[in-house]
Design a protein around this motif. Structure first.
Motif, PDB file in Angstrom:
ATOM      1  N   ALA A   1     -37.405  -9.096 -19.671  1.00 14.31           N
ATOM      2  CA  ALA A   1     -37.603  -7.807 -19.237  1.00 14.31           C
ATOM      3  C   ALA A   1     -36.433  -6.782 -19.401  1.00 14.31           C
ATOM      4  O   ALA A   1     -35.171  -7.319 -19.728  1.00 14.31           O
ATOM      5  CB  ALA A   1     -37.653  -7.959 -17.450  1.00 14.31           C
ATOM      6  N   PHE A   2     -36.829  -5.475 -19.698  1.00 12.95           N
ATOM      7  CA  PHE A   2     -35.901  -4.696 -20.331  1.00 12.95           C
ATOM      8  C   PHE A   2     -35.757  -3.340 -19.363  1.00 12.95           C
ATOM      9  O   PHE A   2     -36.908  -2.926 -18.623  1.00 12.95           O
ATOM     10  CB  PHE A   2     -36.301  -4.020 -21.783  1.00 12.95           C
ATOM     11  N   TRP A   3     -34.444  -2.706 -19.143  1.00 14.60           N
ATOM     12  CA  TRP A   3     -34.401  -1.499 -18.544  1.00 14.60           C
ATOM     13  C   TRP A   3     -33.286  -0.691 -19.382  1.00 14.60           C
ATOM     14  O   TRP A   3     -32.598  -1.032 -20.183  1.00 14.60           O
ATOM     15  CB  TRP A   3     -33.493  -1.792 -17.247  1.00 14.60           C
TER      16      TRP A   3
ATOM     17  N   ALA B   1     -32.255   3.941 -13.827  1.00 18.84           N
ATOM     18  CA  ALA B   1     -32.482   3.051 -15.038  1.00 18.84           C
ATOM     19  C   ALA B   1     -34.203   3.167 -15.090  1.00 18.84           C
ATOM     20  O   ALA B   1     -34.994   3.067 -14.169  1.00 18.84           O
ATOM     21  CB  ALA B   1     -31.867   1.653 -14.680  1.00 18.84           C
ATOM     22  N   GLN B   2     -34.341   3.089 -16.179  1.00 16.04           N
ATOM     23  CA  GLN B   2     -35.986   3.341 -16.567  1.00 16.04           C
ATOM     24  C   GLN B   2     -36.286   1.992 -16.844  1.00 16.04           C
ATOM     25  O   GLN B   2     -36.002   1.259 -18.137  1.00 16.04           O
ATOM     26  CB  GLN B   2     -35.928   4.241 -18.280  1.00 16.04           C
ATOM     27  N   TYR B   3     -37.299   1.168 -16.361  1.00 11.42           N
ATOM     28  CA  TYR B   3     -37.745  -0.085 -16.597  1.00 11.42           C
ATOM     29  C   TYR B   3     -39.077   0.259 -17.738  1.00 11.42           C
ATOM     30  O   TYR B   3     -39.753   1.068 -17.913  1.00 11.42           O
ATOM     31  CB  TYR B   3     -38.777  -0.361 -15.326  1.00 11.42           C
ATOM     32  N   LEU B   4     -38.677  -0.593 -18.821  1.00  9.79           N
ATOM     33  CA  LEU B   4     -39.417  -0.645 -20.159  1.00  9.79           C
ATOM     34  C   LEU B   4     -40.463  -1.740 -19.994  1.00  9.79           C
ATOM     35  O   LEU B   4     -41.398  -1.732 -20.997  1.00  9.79           O
ATOM     36  CB  LEU B   4     -38.614  -0.949 -21.215  1.00  9.79           C
ATOM     37  N   GLY B   5     -40.345  -2.571 -19.211  1.00 11.64           N
ATOM     38  CA  GLY B   5     -41.322  -3.646 -19.219  1.00 11.64           C
ATOM     39  C   GLY B   5     -41.060  -4.749 -19.664  1.00 11.64           C
ATOM     40  O   GLY B   5     -39.853  -5.175 -19.679  1.00 11.64           O
ATOM     41  N   GLN B   6     -41.766  -5.831 -20.100  1.00 12.49           N
ATOM     42  CA  GLN B   6     -41.541  -7.144 -20.607  1.00 12.49           C
ATOM     43  C   GLN B   6     -42.188  -7.391 -22.033  1.00 12.49           C
ATOM     44  O   GLN B   6     -43.141  -6.771 -22.159  1.00 12.49           O
ATOM     45  CB  GLN B   6     -42.431  -8.305 -19.592  1.00 12.49           C
ATOM     46  N   ALA B   7     -41.362  -8.408 -22.747  1.00 12.19           N
ATOM     47  CA  ALA B   7     -41.926  -8.824 -23.827  1.00 12.19           C
ATOM     48  C   ALA B   7     -41.826 -10.353 -23.878  1.00 12.19           C
ATOM     49  O   ALA B   7     -40.821 -10.943 -23.668  1.00 12.19           O
ATOM     50  CB  ALA B   7     -41.144  -8.223 -24.946  1.00 12.19           C
TER      51      ALA B   7
ATOM     52  N   LYS C   1     -40.877  -6.428  -7.307  1.00 13.53           N
ATOM     53  CA  LYS C   1     -41.250  -5.708  -8.710  1.00 13.53           C
ATOM     54  C   LYS C   1     -40.208  -5.511  -9.370  1.00 13.53           C
ATOM     55  O   LYS C   1     -39.117  -4.994  -8.990  1.00 13.53           O
ATOM     56  CB  LYS C   1     -41.975  -4.537  -8.254  1.00 13.53           C
ATOM     57  N   LEU C   2     -40.228  -5.895 -10.693  1.00 15.83           N
ATOM     58  CA  LEU C   2     -39.078  -5.783 -11.637  1.00 15.83           C
ATOM     59  C   LEU C   2     -38.706  -4.384 -11.713  1.00 15.83           C
ATOM     60  O   LEU C   2     -37.584  -3.937 -11.909  1.00 15.83           O
ATOM     61  CB  LEU C   2     -39.557  -6.528 -12.859  1.00 15.83           C
ATOM     62  N   GLU C   3     -39.804  -3.561 -11.606  1.00 13.91           N
ATOM     63  CA  GLU C   3     -39.388  -1.939 -12.051  1.00 13.91           C
ATOM     64  C   GLU C   3     -38.487  -1.455 -10.751  1.00 13.91           C
ATOM     65  O   GLU C   3     -37.777  -0.445 -10.816  1.00 13.91           O
ATOM     66  CB  GLU C   3     -40.741  -1.107 -12.107  1.00 13.91           C
ATOM     67  N   ASP C   4     -38.687  -2.383  -9.592  1.00 11.52           N
ATOM     68  CA  ASP C   4     -37.583  -1.830  -8.276  1.00 11.52           C
ATOM     69  C   ASP C   4     -36.193  -2.248  -8.468  1.00 11.52           C
ATOM     70  O   ASP C   4     -35.474  -2.088  -7.861  1.00 11.52           O
ATOM     71  CB  ASP C   4     -38.118  -2.220  -7.032  1.00 11.52           C
ATOM     72  N   LEU C   5     -35.925  -3.052  -9.456  1.00  5.98           N
ATOM     73  CA  LEU C   5     -34.732  -3.919  -9.729  1.00  5.98           C
ATOM     74  C   LEU C   5     -33.547  -2.967  -9.953  1.00  5.98           C
ATOM     75  O   LEU C   5     -32.415  -3.402  -9.653  1.00  5.98           O
ATOM     76  CB  LEU C   5     -34.717  -4.912 -10.612  1.00  5.98           C
ATOM     77  N   ALA C   6     -33.801  -1.826 -10.347  1.00  2.00           N
ATOM     78  CA  ALA C   6     -32.920  -0.816 -10.675  1.00  2.00           C
ATOM     79  C   ALA C   6     -31.926  -0.450  -9.701  1.00  2.00           C
ATOM     80  O   ALA C   6     -30.553  -0.212  -9.752  1.00  2.00           O
ATOM     81  CB  ALA C   6     -33.570   0.523 -11.190  1.00  2.00           C
TER      82      ALA C   6
ATOM     83  N   ARG D   1     -29.471  -0.810 -23.038  1.00  3.08           N
ATOM     84  CA  ARG D   1     -30.434  -1.611 -22.612  1.00  3.08           C
ATOM     85  C   ARG D   1     -29.799  -2.958 -22.010  1.00  3.08           C
ATOM     86  O   ARG D   1     -29.095  -3.536 -22.528  1.00  3.08           O
ATOM     87  CB  ARG D   1     -31.153  -2.108 -23.911  1.00  3.08           C
ATOM     88  N   LEU D   2     -30.492  -2.927 -20.759  1.00  8.53           N
ATOM     89  CA  LEU D   2     -30.235  -4.130 -19.917  1.00  8.53           C
ATOM     90  C   LEU D   2     -31.494  -5.372 -20.131  1.00  8.53           C
ATOM     91  O   LEU D   2     -32.560  -4.563 -19.845  1.00  8.53           O
ATOM     92  CB  LEU D   2     -29.944  -3.916 -18.347  1.00  8.53           C
ATOM     93  N   ALA D   3     -31.239  -6.239 -20.383  1.00 11.89           N
ATOM     94  CA  ALA D   3     -32.195  -7.481 -20.684  1.00 11.89           C
ATOM     95  C   ALA D   3     -32.077  -8.581 -19.910  1.00 11.89           C
ATOM     96  O   ALA D   3     -30.944  -9.207 -19.607  1.00 11.89           O
ATOM     97  CB  ALA D   3     -32.362  -7.801 -22.037  1.00 11.89           C
ATOM     98  N   LEU D   4     -33.023  -8.899 -19.346  1.00 14.56           N
ATOM     99  CA  LEU D   4     -32.966 -10.282 -18.321  1.00 14.56           C
ATOM    100  C   LEU D   4     -34.004 -11.234 -18.898  1.00 14.56           C
ATOM    101  O   LEU D   4     -35.437 -11.084 -19.066  1.00 14.56           O
ATOM    102  CB  LEU D   4     -33.481  -9.986 -16.981  1.00 14.56           C
ATOM    103  N   ASN D   5     -33.606 -12.615 -19.335  1.00 13.81           N
ATOM    104  CA  ASN D   5     -34.424 -13.713 -19.786  1.00 13.81           C
ATOM    105  C   ASN D   5     -35.181 -14.281 -18.414  1.00 13.81           C
ATOM    106  O   ASN D   5     -34.656 -15.029 -17.722  1.00 13.81           O
ATOM    107  CB  ASN D   5     -33.627 -14.606 -20.527  1.00 13.81           C
ATOM    108  N   LEU D   6     -36.328 -13.939 -18.565  1.00 14.64           N
ATOM    109  CA  LEU D   6     -37.244 -14.675 -17.490  1.00 14.64           C
ATOM    110  C   LEU D   6     -37.589 -15.919 -17.662  1.00 14.64           C
ATOM    111  O   LEU D   6     -38.308 -16.556 -16.979  1.00 14.64           O
ATOM    112  CB  LEU D   6     -38.472 -13.720 -17.206  1.00 14.64           C
ATOM    113  N   GLY D   7     -37.394 -16.626 -18.800  1.00 14.80           N
ATOM    114  CA  GLY D   7     -37.776 -18.100 -19.273  1.00 14.80           C
ATOM    115  C   GLY D   7     -39.224 -18.220 -19.734  1.00 14.80           C
ATOM    116  O   GLY D   7     -39.786 -16.872 -19.898  1.00 14.80           O
TER     117      GLY D   7
END
Length: 238
Positions: A223-225, A90-96, A77-82, A136-142
């Motif tokens: 995905a953002f934290w 770190a607060q998981y903000l979700g995806q866009a 789960k992305l929210e567990d990546l912190a 803000r940490l952001a990861l490009n999921l493609g």
């Protein structure tokens, strides 16, 4: 403080960066009136401009931009990546998800219009506290490549320029940047290319920013934290 990027490979940074001025959008139904966007006249980042972005060792981490490779989710789960990214709080903000070929990507959730380059306000910080916000940490999921857009003039400097009499009592905002640009004052915009699996850590409460898929033919999800990371917590790409 102005835009500062942590890097040790100047050529690597220049290879993924371009620079342009910004403009105000008026009368475009896709955007809020007054939105600030890149002019589109992108130029390669020069040697001297790259040097000007170089973050001194004493730059506070809360104002620093880092281009990083976050750990891969590997099916979790992305929210567990912190737990793997250096800040267990770190607060998981979700995806866009961004469609292809968008100049900027963030929409006003109330009417769907694009807001352009903007400041975040998660931490509700006033002028004196603006340098202390979470990054803000952001990861490009493609699946596609995308850009992070960053304004080179910080929120405190813009607030002082727009509200010279009482800036110390203000909360710097996106509207300050809009007023500054509408009055004819230039702001440089840097765009940094991010392939799938790449990301950034940036002070989005302090620097004008947005995502972009300009001239890209694939969508991309991000995905953002929000959190507090020391410099160099995650592997740098530059």
């Amino acid at each position: 403080m102005p835009l500062h990027v942590a890097f040790t490979d100047r050529g690597g940074l220049r290879g993924r960066c371009d620079v342009a001025a910004v403009r105000t959008v008026i009368g475009d139904p896709a955007f809020e009136d007054g939105a600030v966007v890149p002019s589109g006249l992108w130029q390669p980042l020069s040697e001297s401009a790259a040097q000007a972005l170089n973050a001194p060792p004493w730059t506070p981490p809360s104002t620093l931009v880092e281009i990083v490779r976050p750990p891969a989710p590997n099916g979790g789960k992305l929210e567990d990546l912190a737990q793997q990214i250096g800040d267990e709080q770190a607060q998981y903000l979700g995806q866009a998800l961004a469609k292809p070929d968008m100049i900027t990507t963030t929409e006003n959730y109330q009417d769907g219009r694009l807001i352009g380059l903007h400041l975040d306000n998660w931490d509700k910080l006033n002028y004196g506290q603006k340098t202390t916000g979470r990054r803000r940490l952001a990861l490009n999921l493609g699946p596609g490549t995308r850009y992070i857009l960053l304004g080179a003039l910080d929120a405190q400097a813009v607030c002082r320029a727009v509200h010279p009499e009482d800036y110390a009592y203000r909360c710097p905002s996106t509207d300050d940047y809009r007023a500054h640009v509408a009055a004819g004052h230039p702001i440089r915009c840097i765009r940094i290319r991010l392939a799938p699996g790449e990301g950034y850590i940036a002070p989005t409460e302090y620097l004008l920013h947005d995502g972009s898929t300009d001239n890209q033919d694939q969508p991309s999800a991000m995905a953002f934290w929000l959190g507090r990371w020391q410099r160099g917590t995650l592997p740098s790409l530059v």
